[in-house]
Design a protein around this motif. Sequence first.
Motif, PDB file in Angstrom:
ATOM      1  N   ARG A 115       1.093  -1.231  -0.127  1.00 52.04           N
ATOM      2  CA  ARG A 115      -0.005  -0.120   0.138  1.00 52.04           C
ATOM      3  C   ARG A 115       1.033   1.256   0.102  1.00 52.04           C
ATOM      4  O   ARG A 115       1.967   1.250   0.796  1.00 52.04           O
ATOM      5  CB  ARG A 115      -0.855   0.017   1.194  1.00 52.04           C
ATOM      6  CG  ARG A 115      -2.010  -1.056   1.257  1.00 52.04           C
ATOM      7  CD  ARG A 115      -2.901  -0.747   2.680  1.00 52.04           C
ATOM      8  NE  ARG A 115      -2.518   0.345   3.170  1.00 52.04           N
ATOM      9  CZ  ARG A 115      -2.670   0.573   4.476  1.00 52.04           C
ATOM     10  NH1 ARG A 115      -3.275  -0.623   5.302  1.00 52.04           N
ATOM     11  NH2 ARG A 115      -2.325   1.436   5.172  1.00 52.04           N
ATOM     12  N   ALA A 116       0.540   2.124  -0.698  1.00 52.84           N
ATOM     13  CA  ALA A 116       1.164   3.587  -0.916  1.00 52.84           C
ATOM     14  C   ALA A 116       0.842   4.361   0.234  1.00 52.84           C
ATOM     15  O   ALA A 116      -0.500   4.335   0.948  1.00 52.84           O
ATOM     16  CB  ALA A 116       0.895   4.293  -1.998  1.00 52.84           C
ATOM     17  N   VAL A 117       1.962   4.824   1.087  1.00 51.52           N
ATOM     18  CA  VAL A 117       1.416   5.605   2.401  1.00 51.52           C
ATOM     19  C   VAL A 117       1.554   7.194   2.023  1.00 51.52           C
ATOM     20  O   VAL A 117       2.740   7.494   1.785  1.00 51.52           O
ATOM     21  CB  VAL A 117       2.339   5.333   3.400  1.00 51.52           C
ATOM     22  CG1 VAL A 117       2.292   5.921   4.683  1.00 51.52           C
ATOM     23  CG2 VAL A 117       2.196   3.769   3.828  1.00 51.52           C
ATOM     24  N   MET A 118       0.436   7.915   2.164  1.00 47.28           N
ATOM     25  CA  MET A 118       0.536   9.427   1.757  1.00 47.28           C
ATOM     26  C   MET A 118       0.828  10.141   3.129  1.00 47.28           C
ATOM     27  O   MET A 118       1.272  11.480   2.688  1.00 47.28           O
ATOM     28  CB  MET A 118      -0.742   9.705   1.353  1.00 47.28           C
ATOM     29  CG  MET A 118      -0.902   9.129  -0.285  1.00 47.28           C
ATOM     30  SD  MET A 118      -0.123  10.008  -1.260  1.00 47.28           S
ATOM     31  CE  MET A 118      -0.364  11.790  -1.096  1.00 47.28           C
ATOM     32  N   THR A 119       0.688   9.884   4.178  1.00 43.42           N
ATOM     33  CA  THR A 119       0.897  10.765   5.179  1.00 43.42           C
ATOM     34  C   THR A 119       2.055  11.390   5.318  1.00 43.42           C
ATOM     35  O   THR A 119       2.026  12.783   5.503  1.00 43.42           O
ATOM     36  CB  THR A 119       0.646   9.948   6.760  1.00 43.42           C
ATOM     37  OG1 THR A 119      -0.509   9.259   6.439  1.00 43.42           O
ATOM     38  CG2 THR A 119       0.604  10.839   7.834  1.00 43.42           C
ATOM     39  N   ASP A 120       3.363  10.892   5.100  1.00 43.98           N
ATOM     40  CA  ASP A 120       4.490  11.608   5.304  1.00 43.98           C
ATOM     41  C   ASP A 120       4.625  12.654   4.151  1.00 43.98           C
ATOM     42  O   ASP A 120       4.973  13.714   4.392  1.00 43.98           O
ATOM     43  CB  ASP A 120       5.635  10.631   5.336  1.00 43.98           C
ATOM     44  CG  ASP A 120       5.814   9.904   6.527  1.00 43.98           C
ATOM     45  OD1 ASP A 120       5.140  10.179   7.605  1.00 43.98           O
ATOM     46  OD2 ASP A 120       6.799   9.104   6.640  1.00 43.98           O
ATOM     47  N   TRP A 121       4.226  12.071   2.992  1.00 43.08           N
ATOM     48  CA  TRP A 121       4.405  13.103   1.620  1.00 43.08           C
ATOM     49  C   TRP A 121       3.394  14.159   1.781  1.00 43.08           C
ATOM     50  O   TRP A 121       3.795  15.332   1.503  1.00 43.08           O
ATOM     51  CB  TRP A 121       4.014  12.118   0.435  1.00 43.08           C
ATOM     52  CG  TRP A 121       4.244  12.938  -0.681  1.00 43.08           C
ATOM     53  CD1 TRP A 121       5.321  12.962  -1.655  1.00 43.08           C
ATOM     54  CD2 TRP A 121       3.326  14.059  -1.185  1.00 43.08           C
ATOM     55  NE1 TRP A 121       5.245  13.889  -2.635  1.00 43.08           N
ATOM     56  CE2 TRP A 121       3.995  14.238  -2.481  1.00 43.08           C
ATOM     57  CE3 TRP A 121       2.147  14.380  -1.028  1.00 43.08           C
ATOM     58  CZ2 TRP A 121       3.388  15.210  -3.352  1.00 43.08           C
ATOM     59  CZ3 TRP A 121       1.651  15.416  -1.965  1.00 43.08           C
ATOM     60  CH2 TRP A 121       2.094  15.824  -3.058  1.00 43.08           C
ATOM     61  N   SER A 122       2.185  13.928   2.364  1.00 43.99           N
ATOM     62  CA  SER A 122       1.233  15.034   2.806  1.00 43.99           C
ATOM     63  C   SER A 122       1.712  16.250   3.708  1.00 43.99           C
ATOM     64  O   SER A 122       1.598  17.234   3.786  1.00 43.99           O
ATOM     65  CB  SER A 122      -0.150  14.623   2.970  1.00 43.99           C
ATOM     66  OG  SER A 122      -0.952  15.608   3.617  1.00 43.99           O
ATOM     67  N   ILE A 123       2.419  15.446   4.623  1.00 43.43           N
ATOM     68  CA  ILE A 123       3.041  16.452   5.850  1.00 43.43           C
ATOM     69  C   ILE A 123       3.956  17.481   5.300  1.00 43.43           C
ATOM     70  O   ILE A 123       4.293  18.511   5.595  1.00 43.43           O
ATOM     71  CB  ILE A 123       3.685  15.621   7.124  1.00 43.43           C
ATOM     72  CG1 ILE A 123       2.429  15.100   7.776  1.00 43.43           C
ATOM     73  CG2 ILE A 123       4.665  16.549   7.949  1.00 43.43           C
ATOM     74  CD1 ILE A 123       2.769  13.971   8.943  1.00 43.43           C
ATOM     75  N   GLY A 124       4.955  16.760   4.259  1.00 43.21           N
ATOM     76  CA  GLY A 124       5.980  17.405   3.754  1.00 43.21           C
ATOM     77  C   GLY A 124       5.387  18.729   2.659  1.00 43.21           C
ATOM     78  O   GLY A 124       6.007  19.743   2.753  1.00 43.21           O
ATOM     79  N   PHE A 125       4.198  18.151   2.043  1.00 41.06           N
ATOM     80  CA  PHE A 125       3.651  19.248   1.079  1.00 41.06           C
ATOM     81  C   PHE A 125       2.926  20.251   1.930  1.00 41.06           C
ATOM     82  O   PHE A 125       3.282  21.429   1.671  1.00 41.06           O
ATOM     83  CB  PHE A 125       2.385  18.527   0.465  1.00 41.06           C
ATOM     84  CG  PHE A 125       1.774  19.264  -0.322  1.00 41.06           C
ATOM     85  CD1 PHE A 125       2.339  19.242  -1.823  1.00 41.06           C
ATOM     86  CD2 PHE A 125       0.743  19.899  -0.204  1.00 41.06           C
ATOM     87  CE1 PHE A 125       1.801  20.237  -2.864  1.00 41.06           C
ATOM     88  CE2 PHE A 125      -0.014  20.704  -1.251  1.00 41.06           C
ATOM     89  CZ  PHE A 125       0.763  20.896  -2.586  1.00 41.06           C
ATOM     90  N   LEU A 126       2.474  20.071   3.184  1.00 35.34           N
ATOM     91  CA  LEU A 126       1.948  20.943   4.049  1.00 35.34           C
ATOM     92  C   LEU A 126       2.964  22.236   4.617  1.00 35.34           C
ATOM     93  O   LEU A 126       2.659  23.274   4.752  1.00 35.34           O
ATOM     94  CB  LEU A 126       1.114  20.284   5.265  1.00 35.34           C
ATOM     95  CG  LEU A 126      -0.370  20.199   4.717  1.00 35.34           C
ATOM     96  CD1 LEU A 126      -0.996  19.174   5.640  1.00 35.34           C
ATOM     97  CD2 LEU A 126      -1.264  21.152   3.931  1.00 35.34           C
ATOM     98  N   LEU A 127       4.088  21.296   4.771  1.00 35.72           N
ATOM     99  CA  LEU A 127       5.197  22.344   5.250  1.00 35.72           C
ATOM    100  C   LEU A 127       5.704  23.292   4.057  1.00 35.72           C
ATOM    101  O   LEU A 127       5.967  24.294   4.542  1.00 35.72           O
ATOM    102  CB  LEU A 127       6.479  21.560   5.619  1.00 35.72           C
ATOM    103  CG  LEU A 127       7.860  22.210   6.079  1.00 35.72           C
ATOM    104  CD1 LEU A 127       7.540  22.778   7.182  1.00 35.72           C
ATOM    105  CD2 LEU A 127       8.958  21.035   6.189  1.00 35.72           C
ATOM    106  N   GLY A 128       5.657  22.849   2.924  1.00 35.77           N
ATOM    107  CA  GLY A 128       6.098  23.648   1.735  1.00 35.77           C
ATOM    108  C   GLY A 128       4.817  24.550   1.740  1.00 35.77           C
ATOM    109  O   GLY A 128       5.171  25.819   1.552  1.00 35.77           O
ATOM    110  N   VAL A 129       3.646  24.335   2.066  1.00 38.74           N
ATOM    111  CA  VAL A 129       2.428  25.269   1.936  1.00 38.74           C
ATOM    112  C   VAL A 129       2.690  26.328   2.863  1.00 38.74           C
ATOM    113  O   VAL A 129       2.506  27.596   2.656  1.00 38.74           O
ATOM    114  CB  VAL A 129       1.195  24.598   2.173  1.00 38.74           C
ATOM    115  CG1 VAL A 129      -0.054  25.694   2.032  1.00 38.74           C
ATOM    116  CG2 VAL A 129       0.842  23.722   0.695  1.00 38.74           C
ATOM    117  N   GLY A 130       3.073  25.787   4.033  1.00 37.30           N
ATOM    118  CA  GLY A 130       3.034  27.102   5.335  1.00 37.30           C
ATOM    119  C   GLY A 130       4.256  28.049   5.119  1.00 37.30           C
ATOM    120  O   GLY A 130       4.138  28.894   5.482  1.00 37.30           O
TER     121      GLY A 130
END
Length: 181
Positions: A115-130
Motif C-alpha cells: 500500500r502506498a503511504v501518503m501521510t509523510d508526503w502530505s506532511i511535507g507538502f503542508l510544510l511547503g505550503v506553510g
Amino acid sequence: MESRTRCQSHEGGGMSETLFNYDEADVILRGDGQSDFVGVNAVDGLIAAVAAGPAFIPTHEWMPQIFGNRNPLQTSGTPEHRLARTIQHRHDEVVEILATRPEAYLPLLVNAEGRAVMTDWSIGFLLGVGMRSAAWGPLMISDFGMTLAPILAVNPMGRELLLGVSQAEIDRIAAPRTPPS
C-alpha cells in the motif's frame, strides 16, 4: 519503495559526484529511526509544494527544512553534500515534470505491505505550503482547494484546511483505494 533516480551523477565544477538513489536517501534521512526524522516521502512532498506553489521559494529557504534548520555542508564528496545534491536533483526533476508534462508527475511514496503511504508526503507538502501560506491561502479557499483534498485529507493538519467539507466526505477521500486488478 521504488527507486526512481534517473541520474546517477551530477556534473559540476569539473567534478562528477554520484548521487544517492532514493532508497539510500531515505535510509540516511530517517537516521536511526528513533529521532522522528522524516524520510524521502516528506522531502518529496515539500519539494512538490515548492515546485508547484503560487510563490517562489529559493533553495536556501526550503533546503534547511530538511537539514535541521541549517544549510547542508558544501564540502563536495561528503555524504551530506551528496544527499543535498540528490534532493536538489529531485527538485529539478519535479520542476521540469510539472512545467512540461504535469500528468506524468508521480510522488515518491514508501510502499508498506503493498500500500502506498501518503501521510509523510502530505506532511511535507503542508510544510511547503506553510512556507508561503499567504500565497496559498486564496487557492485553499477557492474551488481549486478541493483539487488538493486527497493530499489534505490524509493527515489531521490538512483536514483542518478542508473548510466546509463534512467529516464523512473527508474520510471517503482519505480512504485507501485498492488498484484495479
